[in-house]
Each structure stands twice: as structure tokens, then as C-alpha cells.
Design a protein around this motif. Structure first.
Motif: not given
Ligand code: HEM
Lengths: 336, 514
Positions: B31-39, B70-78
Motif C-alpha cells: 500500500f505504501l509503495l503505491l501511495l509513494l508512486a501516487v504522491a 496548494l502552496d500551503r499543502l506543499g504542492f510546490f515542494e512535494v
């Protein structure tokens, strides 16, 4: 010969290859059509279903600690009929398909070689060239494997996708010969990109097998009309072949990512920049790692695992067709 | 009473144990592997600040509502975001929790004997029975030798059976693979903490000394002491750049073909050497590597005051803005009163049209031009340093044009001089130099990362290629005297199409005795 003549010859070789492969594909389709059992030839079907539904042979040896873990397993009767039992028409069609595939492969190899002569370098500098070389490796992998075992039933599902890629390559991605950007001029180009295309070629065959497995699985589940699928290897065997392909491709992809990182450090100063192309290479790697895991996870069905592998292949397609063209990054060499 | 106190604590321990078992299960890892890919994906679809800060800022301005959120959620520094870190850290905790016990078990298994042969070999996945010459113990000896030759570990639990096993390297490879992934992570983290990078723009003829103040930008890892840099210097002797001049290739005209910087590298002990830096050929200094990551033009400009005294003369880098090196920059002259400032474009092959303004149509210097506007006033209003490439005109006024226009426009070709109005002096475009954009970086973790990655690859190949197999042999006297019935059964981990062949091969080795 001038470079222009070489270019024309290379393109001619690719167009001829496409024509030949179209015929090969037709022949393979014909082969499968002629294999399809006639309406009354349903005698052996129930027997087969029993075998497929037999006690899970998957558990054999899953616990290496106890020698008694082996469960009885009836030897499965060979599913695809031996060549001699095939209808003559089918056998002939397959022979024609095979010969044409060999010819088509030769022509694609010639196309690549002429292109290399034309550009005076490793022909892996833009999307057109990746697609061309990728097609070549896919065909070579198929031909090489088919020399060792009967894979005539797979021909249609390899030649078809290759044709699709070649078609897109020569129309959408076509780029005139050109020199490379400075950052691409490195031995790592040859190493990294060659292994990448080889790996993608094998993943492609793996994906074709995986797709066939999923269909076969459903057919064996009872549903579906009887079709040529009944003459293909049974689902379990298809799944195993798909796994075999992935087991070859995955370490190659791992190597691709490592070599890419080494090269990135040389060219851009840092081995990993999370550039879109790197992101997707990483995603592909993780998804296929998840596939191998899923296959080994008790309680996960093989078909779910294969779905993950197909997801990985979808990522490969995105990485090539979308990231190269639409995403802003340092890997801007689509040539478009 | 005591029970009431103890029970919740037991419950907590039990809960922790339960959570640990869940975390270290294969399912969770999957599950974590798949999550990592998506993230990881958003990092490729949204601009990332660490890669392109300007594009990121632009995106946020362009998307009034989504941008800041999105900035607050970290989407520009994923890849630096807490959620991405949470996923891979959990994954690695799970990995350790999984691999450590498996290593223990494997260690134990490698040191114990293969198990006793099952009673009914014919129930194993692969099985064969045949009759051969020789007494049972002779046959057993022969088969033992055969199996050993095939690299099996063989043990006889009694006089009528053999148990053999091989392929321990499969599990070893698997463990090495997973453990090496930890090495990769540690190497990356190490490089992040102790690595640094700095960028310098160095015009031809100038010398860079490796001290903090000489860097245009410097980003040290958290554990780096930026005052402790190696004392070396790099002088840029020549910068050679080639562009595609053949305009027949589609989209290739003007593309860069070669970048090459010739430098004199002088180490801390004063030993000087000529060293070349090119794309794909960085310069190793011993502590840090110098990469050639960019190039551009530095027009040499001289400014004289009203008396004809030179108040400024220097090669001034202008930053390329597009593939044809339309470059922006500023010349700041604090030595006059009031201070003078010039801002504008350098165009290697200049074209000025009304629609696009001044721009360049080819990256090389076919027709170099300098297009400037002039200002006077205070260059550094609050005393703080500004970007050297832009002029802060807040407290400056534009010089008026001679023909009544409210803005003076200056266009210079090499060698030309422009007289500033009102006896303010003159500006001369002496000529143009190239500059090299150098990036100097150290990453002390890279060797560990690379070594671990290669180790992981090796482990992976072993784990996927090697087959774990068990073979059991049972013998019994045949009805004919001097003959023996051999029964061989094989058991493989996972499905192993080759097991039948393996058993056949073991028996074939004994063929001479049929
Ligand atoms: C960073 C995360 C991980 C990655 C990238 C990863 C990747 C892989 C890959 C590619 C394989 C197949 C190759 C092989 O058999 O060696 C594999 C196998 C395996 N992994 Fe992982 N893994 C990870 C984490 C874990 C964790 C957390 C566990 C434990 C829960 C685990 C347990 C296993 C096991 C038991 C196998 C062997 C399956 C078999 O018997 O074939 N892995 N892993």
C-alpha cells in the motif's frame, strides 16, 4: 552516400517494415482465427476448467520450512495443441506471420542502422529515435524468445503494438537528423538510453502477456464466448510468462534509473533533481516494485498484481508520450 | 483495583504490537509503495520551487484561489513536504521491521540442515521414479555427488533418503536489496545535510576565489560551515560556445552544440593548472565539483562623467532570457552625483521591432547591440543590495530623450559611445565578453548512495534469478537383485517451471547405471 540519401533509405526501410509488419499481423490474426475451435469441439473444455480450479498450486513451497507443504498437483495437460494437431491453415498462417516478422525486424534494424549512419552517432537523441529503437528491441526480444519456445500465439499482440508505435513515430514524432544538445553528448547516453529502451521493450511484451492473462482468467472463470483464447496457454501459464518478462525488465529499469542518475550528476551537477522525467522514471520503478511485491503478498490475487503491472506500463506510456512533450524540464529533447 | 490500573497499559502495549505488525506486513508495504508512486506525481505536474522559483511564483499568482491553498499543502515542494516524507519514512520503518526478522530467520536457515524428506515424494510438485543398477547405498552416494556437483547442500537424515537444498542466495539477494535501499536513503540524507551548492557567474578574464562572498547564490545543507571553504581560485581564460547554424533541421536552428570553458585552476597551495570544464565534463577540485551549467554575455561598458573621468568600466553580465540569448541586465554607476543607472537588453543578434521590442534572433554575436534606458537618482534606496541584473528605479528618474521623448533610449554597437544629455558624461560599449555560469557543489553522500544503489541492483538480480529448490531422494531395493528403485521429488519456492527438468537432470546424471 550523402546523409540525405541515408535519411531517405532509413525512412524507406521503416515504411517497408511497417508494410511487412502489417502483413505479419494479419497472418498472425488469421492464425488465431483458424485456431479458434469449431462450435462442436467443446469436449475438452470442462476437463480444463477442473485443472485450472484445482487446489491452489500457488501455495506450493510457499512455506519453505515444512517439507510437506507440497500439495498434490495433477500434471496439467499441455494446453495449446502441438503444432501437428493444428489445422493446416492455421499452421501455414503462423509460418507466414513468423517469416514476415523476421523480415520486418530486419527492416527495422536496417532503419535504425541507416539512421545511425546518417546522424553519425548513437541514434537515441529524440523521440522519433527512441520509438524506432524501442520498436526494434521489442521485435528482437520477441523473435529471440520465440526461437526458444512456441510464441506464435503472441505474435499478434507484439507486432500490433509495435506497428502502432512505428506509425506514431514516423508521423507525429518524426524529427530530421540533427546533432545532439551538449548535455546529451556522453557515453551515458548510449548506456542509459539503450538500456531504457530495451527495458521498455521487455515491459511491453510483459504488458501484452499480462493483458492476455487477464482476459484468459475471465474466460476460464466461465463467462465469455469461446474463442481463439481457448487455444492460448492457460491463464496460470500466461501469468508466469508475464512475470518472467517483468523479472527481466525490472532490473534493467533499475539500472536505467541508476545510470541516469550518474549521468545527471555529470551533466547537471546533481544526481537527482526531481525533473518531471526523473519523477516518472521513479514512479514507474515504484509501481513495478509494487507489482513484484503484490505477487508475493499472500492474500493478493495474481490478477490484482497484474493490474498493477499494467498500471506501471501506463506510466511508461505517460513518461514517453506526455512528459516528453508537455512537461517543462531539463529532459527537453523531444525534437518536436 | 490493580487490574483496572494494569489493563489499559496492557491494552496500549497490545495495541502498539498490533500496529507494528500491521505496519510491517507485506500488505502495508504494498500500500505504501503505491501511495509513494501516487504522491510523487504532483511534483511533475506543478512547478517546483526548488527547480524553478519564478515559474512557481507565476503559477501561484495566476491561480488566485488554488495557488495559495496548494502552496500551503506543499504542492510546490512535494519532495520536501511532510506528507511525502511521512510516506517514505513509514515505508522504510516498515522495511526495517520486515527485513530484520527475515535476516534472522534466513541466517538460521542457512545454518540448519535441509529438512527430512516427506513420506510421499510423489505428492511433490515434481517427481520421478526409476530403476538403476547398484545397491541402495551406492546409488545414494552417486546421487549425493551429483547433487553436490549441482551445488546443492545435501544431508542424509537416514540411510534411505537424501535431503538437498540450494538457492539460499535468493533470499540473501532479497535481503541485500532491501537493506541497500536503506543505504540509498541514508546517502541521500547525508548529502542533504552536509552538501552545499553555490552558483557563480564568471566573465572571461576574471577570477573566482572560493569564498562565501564570491558566490551569487549559496545554499548550504543544515550541517555545513560555509566559512570553511577550500581556498582555491578559478580564472576563466576562454569560453567557447557553438550554436547550430544549419537551418535545415526542424527546430534545431540556433540550438546549442558545444559549451567549453578553459580555466586556470589554482589550488590552495598555489599550484596552477589549465583545466577545461564542459558540459558532461565537470572539474573535480577535491572538495567539490565545478559544473558548467550556463553561459551568456557580459558587455564591457565604460561610463565617463562630465569631466571625461572614467567612473565605471567593467564586463557586466546580462542574464539570457530566451534561447536566442535576449539578455537583461543593468549597469549601476554609484560614482557620479547623482548616481547613474542603465537598464535594458543585450542582444547578440539584435532586432528591434515595434511589436516585440528589442530581441535577439540568433544566440551567437552576429550583430551585438546594447539597448538601454538611463536613470539618475539613488541606486540603493534603503542601502540594501539588489539583484545585479535589475535596476530599482523607485528613487530614480529617467533621463529625458533628446527629441522631447520622456525616456532616453540608447542603442549601441561595439565601439560606439553615447553622449548623455546635459553634460552628464558618456557611455561606451567597448565590446562583449562571454561569461560562464559555474555551479560548485559537494555531495558527501553520493558515494554511499551510488554504492548502495549498485548493491541493491546486485541483490535484486540475485533475488530474481536464483531459484530456491529442494530435492529429496528415497531409495529402496528393487525386485531384481543389485538394482535399486530411486524416487526423486522436488519442491520449489514460488512457481518454478524448471523443477521437472531439474529432477530429470539429476537422474540423467545417473543414466550410465540404468
Ligand atoms: C522501499 C520499499 C520497498 C521496495 C522498493 C521493495 C521492493 C521489492 C522488490 C522489487 C521486490 C522483488 C525482488 C525481490 O524478490 O527481491 C521485493 C520483494 C520482497 N519484499 Fe520488498 N520492497 C520494499 C519494502 C518492503 C517491505 C517494507 C517489506 C516487508 C513488509 C518487504 C518485503 C518483501 C519480501 C518478503 C519480498 C520477497 C517476495 C518473494 O518472496 O518473492 N519489502 N521488494
Amino acid at each position: 552516400m550523402t546523409d540525405t540519401t541515408l535519411a531517405q533509405l532509413s525512412n524507406l526501410a521503416v515504411y517497408s517494415a511497417m508494410a511487412v509488419l502489417t502483413l505479419a499481423m494479419t497472418a498472425y490474426a488469421l492464425y488465431l482465427a483458424r485456431l479458434a475451435p469449431a462450435r462442436d469441439a467443446t469436449v475438452e473444455a470442462p476437463e480444463r476448467e477442473l485443472v485450472a480450479a484445482g487446489p491452489g498450486a500457488d501455495t506450493v513451497g510457499s512455506d519453505a520450512g515444512t517439507p510437506d507443504a507440497g500439495t498434490p498437483q495433477a500434471p496439467a495437460p499441455p494446453r495449446a495443441p502441438a503444432r501437428e494437431d493444428e489445422p493446416v491453415g492455421a499452421r501455414k498462417a503462423a509460418g507466414v506471420g513468423w517469416t514476415l516478422t523476421l523480415l520486418g525486424t530486419l527492416l527495422v534494424v536496417a532503419g535504425v542502422a541507416l539512421r545511425a549512419a546518417e546522424v553519425h552517432r548513437w541514434p537515441l537523441g529524440n523521440m522519433y529515435e527512441f520509438a524506432l529503437v524501442g520498436s526494434m528491441f521489442t521485435l528482437l526480444a520477441y523473435v529471440g524468445w520465440a526461437l526458444r519456445r512456441d510464441l506464435r500465439w503472441l505474435g499478434l499482440f507484439v507486432v500490433g503494438p509495435v506497428l502502432l508505435v512505428l506509425g506514431a513515430a514516423i508521423t507525429v514524432w518524426y524529427t530530421d537528423a540533427s546533432e545532439l544538445m551538449p548535455s546529451l553528448r556522453s557515453v551515458w547516453l548510449a548506456i542509459h538510453v539503450t538500456v531504457a529502451t530495451m527495458s521498455v521493450a521487455v515491459f511491453t511484451i510483459g504488458a501484452a502477456l499480462g493483458g492476455l492473462y487477464l482476459v484468459q482468467q475471465r474466460m476460464e472463470g466461465g463467462g465469455g464466448p469461446r474463442s481463439f483464447m481457448a487455444r492460448l496457454p492457460e491463464a496460470r501459464a500466461l501469468e508466469r510468462l508475464a512475470y518472467a518478462a517483468h523479472v527481466v525488465a525490472f532490473p534493467m529499469w533499475t539500472f536505467t534509473v541508476i545510470a541516469g542518475a550518474i549521468w545527471a550528476r555529470q551533466a547537471w551537477g546533481s544526481y537527482w533533481n526531481w525533473d518531471p522525467k526523473e519523477v516518472w522514471s521513479f514512479v514507474i520503478w515504484v509501481v513495478y516494485a509494487a507489482y513484484l511485491h503484490a505477487r508475493a503478498t499472500t492474500g493478493w490475487s495474481r490478477s490484482n498484481a497484474v493490474w498493477i503491472a499494467l498500471g506501471g506500463f501506463a506510466c511508461i506510456i505517460v513518461n514517453f508520450a506526455v512528459v516528453n512533450v508537455y512537461f517543462v524540464g531539463q529532459h527537453s529533447y523531444s525534437g518536436l | 483495583m490493580t487490574d483496572a490500573v494494569v489493563q489499559p497499559r496492557l491494552g496500549a502495549v497490545g495495541w502498539v504490537r498490533y500496529a507494528w505488525r500491521q505496519l510491517t506486513s507485506m500488505r502495508t508495504a504494498l500500500f505504501l509503495l503505491l501511495l509513494l508512486a501516487v504522491a510523487a506525481v504532483p511534483g511533475s505536474t506543478f512547478p517546483q520551487r526548488s527547480i524553478d522559483a519564478a515559474r512557481t511564483a507565476q503559477w501561484i499568482t495566476d491561480h488566485q484561489t488554488a495557488g495559495p491553498l496548494l502552496d500551503r499543502l506543499g504542492f510546490f515542494e512535494v519532495y520536501a513536504s511532510p506528507w511525502f516524507a511521512a510516506i517514505y519514512l513509514l515505508l522504510f520503518v516498515s522495511l526495517i521491521g520486515c527485513v530484520v526478522p527475515r535476516t534472522r530467520i534466513h541466517w538460521h536457515q542457512m545454518r540448519t540442515r535441509p529438512p527430512r524428506a516427506p513420506r510421499r515424494l510423489e505428492r511433490l510438485a515434481a517427481h520421478r521414479e526409476t530403476e538403476v543398477d547398484g545397491a541402495p547405498d551406492e546409488v545414494l552416494d552417486r546421487l549425493r555427488a551429483t547433487l553436490q556437483r549441482r551445488r546443492y547442500r545435501v544431508h542424509a537424515h537416514d540411510d534411505s533418503t537424501l535431503s538437498a537444498e540450494k538457492g539460499y542466495l535468493k533470499e540473501s539477494g532479497n535481503l541485500v536489496f532491501h537493506l541497500a535501499l536503506i543505504g540509498v536513503l541514508v546517502g541521500v540524507a547525508w548529502g542533504h545535510l552536509l552538501g552545499w551548492k553555490g552558483d557563480v557567474i564568471l566573465p572571461v578574464g576574471q577570477t573566482f576565489a572560493n569564498t562565501l562572498i564570491r558566490y551569487d547564490t549559496f545554499s548550504p545543507g543544515p550541517w555545513v560551515d560555509p566559512t570553511d571553504l577550500d581556498p582555491y581560485t578559478i580564472r576563466l581564460d576562454a569560453m567557447d560556445v557553438e550554436f547550430e547554424r544549419d537551418d535545415t533541421g526542424r527546430g534545431q536552428f540556433g540550438m546549442p552544440r558545444d559549451f567549453r570553458a578553459t580555466t586556470t585552476f589554482t589550488d590552495g597551495d598555489g599550484r596552477a593548472q589549465e583545466r577545461e570544464i564542459a558540459v558532461n565534463h565537470p572539474l573535480e577540485t577535491g572538495h567539490g565539483t565545478v559544473f558548467l551549467l550556463g553561459n551568456g554575455y557580459a558587455p564591457h561598458v565604460t561610463v565617463r562623467d562630465g569631466d571625461g573621468t572614467v567612473v565605471y568600466t567593467d564586463a557586466t553580465p546580462f542574464l539570457p532570457e530566451d534561447d536566442n540569448y535576449t539578455s537583461v541586465g543593468a549597469v549601476k554607476v554609484p560614482g557620479t552625483d547623482p548616481a547613474l543607472g542603465f537598464a535594458g537588453f543585450f542582444l547578440p543578434t539584435g532586432v528591434i521591432d515595434d511589436e516585440r521590442g528589442p530581441h535577439s534572433v540568433f544566440p551567437d554575436t552576429v550583430d551585438p547591440q546594447l539597448a538601454l534606458t538611463a536613470f539618475e537618482g539613488t541606486l540603493f534606496p534603503d542601502g540594501s543590495p539588489r539583484s545585479v541584473y535589475t535596476l530599482d528605479t523607485e528613487e530614480m528618474t529617467p533621463l529625458p530623450g533628446g527629441d522631447g521623448a520622456d525616456q532616453l533610449r540608447i542603442l549601441l554597437r561595439p565601439g560606439q559611445t553615447f553622449e548623455l544629455p546635459g553634460g552628464r558624461g558618456s557611455i561606451t560599449f567597448d565590446g562583449v565578453e562571454r561569461f560562464a555560469g559555474l555551479s560548485i557543489r559537494t555531495d558527501p553522500g553520493k558515494t554511499l548512495t551510488l554504492g548502495s544503489a549498485l548493491l541493491a541492483l546486485g541483490g535484486l538480480v540475485l533475488s530474481l534469478v536464483v531459484r530456491r529448490r529442494r530435492v529429496f531422494v528415497r531409495v529402496r531395493p528393487a525386485d531384481t537383485a543389485g538394482r535399486t528403485v530411486v524416487s526423486v521429488g522436488g519442491l520449489a519456492k514460488d512457481d518454478d517451471e524448471g523443477m521437472d527438468d531439474e529432477i530429470a537432470a539429476v537422474l540423467t546424471a545417473d543414466e550410465g547405471h540404468r
